[in-house]
Motif scaffolding. Sequence first.
Motif, PDB file in Angstrom:
ATOM      1  N   GLN A   1       0.830  -1.214   0.000  1.00  0.00           N
ATOM      2  CA  GLN A   1       0.000   0.000   0.000  1.00  0.00           C
ATOM      3  C   GLN A   1       0.864   1.263   0.000  1.00  0.00           C
ATOM      4  O   GLN A   1       0.516   2.260  -0.638  1.00  0.00           O
ATOM      5  N   ILE A   2       1.988   1.223   0.691  1.00  0.00           N
ATOM      6  CA  ILE A   2       2.901   2.375   0.708  1.00  0.00           C
ATOM      7  C   ILE A   2       3.486   2.612  -0.679  1.00  0.00           C
ATOM      8  O   ILE A   2       3.612   3.770  -1.131  1.00  0.00           O
ATOM      9  N   LEU A   3       3.824   1.533  -1.381  1.00  0.00           N
ATOM     10  CA  LEU A   3       4.345   1.671  -2.750  1.00  0.00           C
ATOM     11  C   LEU A   3       3.303   2.293  -3.670  1.00  0.00           C
ATOM     12  O   LEU A   3       3.620   3.145  -4.518  1.00  0.00           O
ATOM     13  N   PHE A   4       2.028   1.907  -3.484  1.00  0.00           N
ATOM     14  CA  PHE A   4       0.947   2.519  -4.263  1.00  0.00           C
ATOM     15  C   PHE A   4       0.835   4.009  -3.958  1.00  0.00           C
ATOM     16  O   PHE A   4       0.582   4.831  -4.852  1.00  0.00           O
ATOM     17  N   LEU A   5       1.028   4.357  -2.672  1.00  0.00           N
ATOM     18  CA  LEU A   5       0.959   5.763  -2.281  1.00  0.00           C
ATOM     19  C   LEU A   5       2.019   6.591  -2.997  1.00  0.00           C
ATOM     20  O   LEU A   5       1.749   7.704  -3.484  1.00  0.00           O
ATOM     21  N   PHE A   6       3.244   6.055  -3.064  1.00  0.00           N
ATOM     22  CA  PHE A   6       4.312   6.772  -3.768  1.00  0.00           C
ATOM     23  C   PHE A   6       3.975   6.916  -5.247  1.00  0.00           C
ATOM     24  O   PHE A   6       4.224   7.968  -5.854  1.00  0.00           O
ATOM     25  N   ALA A   7       3.421   5.864  -5.825  1.00  0.00           N
ATOM     26  CA  ALA A   7       3.062   5.916  -7.247  1.00  0.00           C
ATOM     27  C   ALA A   7       1.968   6.949  -7.505  1.00  0.00           C
ATOM     28  O   ALA A   7       1.904   7.537  -8.593  1.00  0.00           O
ATOM     29  N   GLU A   8       1.107   7.177  -6.496  1.00  0.00           N
ATOM     30  CA  GLU A   8      -0.005   8.135  -6.634  1.00  0.00           C
ATOM     31  C   GLU A   8       0.355   9.521  -6.091  1.00  0.00           C
ATOM     32  O   GLU A   8      -0.504  10.411  -6.031  1.00  0.00           O
ATOM     33  N   ASN A   9       1.654   9.690  -5.677  1.00  0.00           N
ATOM     34  CA  ASN A   9       2.105  10.957  -5.088  1.00  0.00           C
ATOM     35  C   ASN A   9       1.263  11.367  -3.889  1.00  0.00           C
ATOM     36  O   ASN A   9       0.997  12.555  -3.662  1.00  0.00           O
ATOM     37  N   PHE A  10       0.817  10.367  -3.120  1.00  0.00           N
ATOM     38  CA  PHE A  10       0.081  10.579  -1.874  1.00  0.00           C
ATOM     39  C   PHE A  10      -1.228  11.356  -2.083  1.00  0.00           C
ATOM     40  O   PHE A  10      -1.702  12.044  -1.185  1.00  0.00           O
ATOM     41  N   ARG A  11      -1.821  11.215  -3.277  1.00  0.00           N
ATOM     42  CA  ARG A  11      -3.074  11.924  -3.540  1.00  0.00           C
ATOM     43  C   ARG A  11      -4.302  11.130  -3.112  1.00  0.00           C
ATOM     44  O   ARG A  11      -5.377  11.687  -2.991  1.00  0.00           O
ATOM     45  N   ASN A  12      -4.129   9.831  -2.892  1.00  0.00           N
ATOM     46  CA  ASN A  12      -5.260   8.987  -2.498  1.00  0.00           C
ATOM     47  C   ASN A  12      -5.422   9.060  -0.968  1.00  0.00           C
ATOM     48  O   ASN A  12      -4.716   8.398  -0.215  1.00  0.00           O
ATOM     49  N   ILE A  13      -6.355   9.889  -0.531  1.00  0.00           N
ATOM     50  CA  ILE A  13      -6.531  10.139   0.901  1.00  0.00           C
ATOM     51  C   ILE A  13      -6.986   8.873   1.628  1.00  0.00           C
ATOM     52  O   ILE A  13      -6.541   8.600   2.755  1.00  0.00           O
ATOM     53  N   LYS A  14      -7.853   8.089   1.019  1.00  0.00           N
ATOM     54  CA  LYS A  14      -8.346   6.871   1.665  1.00  0.00           C
ATOM     55  C   LYS A  14      -7.213   5.863   1.869  1.00  0.00           C
ATOM     56  O   LYS A  14      -7.119   5.220   2.905  1.00  0.00           O
TER      57      LYS A  14
END
Length: 208
Positions: free
Chosen positions: A54-67
């Motif tokens: 999930q952290i890797l996904f956050l980096f890929a999304e530039n932390f834009r996914n608040i949920k």
Amino acid sequence: MNFKKIGLVVATFLLFVLVNTRYFWDAKLEAFALPVFIALILVFFVLCALVVIQILFLFAENFRNIKRLFTVVFVTFILILIFLRPRGVIDFYKFEAKDVLFAQREGVANCMTTLQLKENNTFKERSVCFGVSEVTGSYRVKNDTIFFHDINLNRSENSYYEYAVIKPSIYEVDRNAIMRYEEKDSIGSELWVVFNKLDNEIPIKQNH
């Protein structure tokens, strides 16, 4: 928050609840305690791996996914808490009556048996060896003898010791032991005394 994120949050919360209520249920599992403990460790590492993803996904999304960010923060916090407090946030053992005598002995394969006599005249004997076994009850002191009664046995036990005395250890030099005896048991079972606040009440018998 999609189903996978909800599942991760729920699984982490359930693991937290199980870890923090272990005081109440691990002895009841007896032989199943070790497999359950191993399963909880495996679940912990699986959850750690999932939160890393999930952290890797956050980096890929530039932390834009608040949920997703909320999920990662919550799960990471709980997992760190479990890692730092594997016995639970609340130490329920502190709420028990204080020990007036504590004895233990380590057997083969690092199996450990402990006996606690409490100041409210209750006792607890706990054995950890490929499982958890716990016997509780009450005791009374008469002369140099400790008598056990009101015994609460676990499912794998049929009986418990009738009485005990404190005497020099048979196996350890300069060490006292509490020798527990069943009816007509002339040998006894020895636990080494770690500390004893009953010195004034129970004289130490000498070996003959």
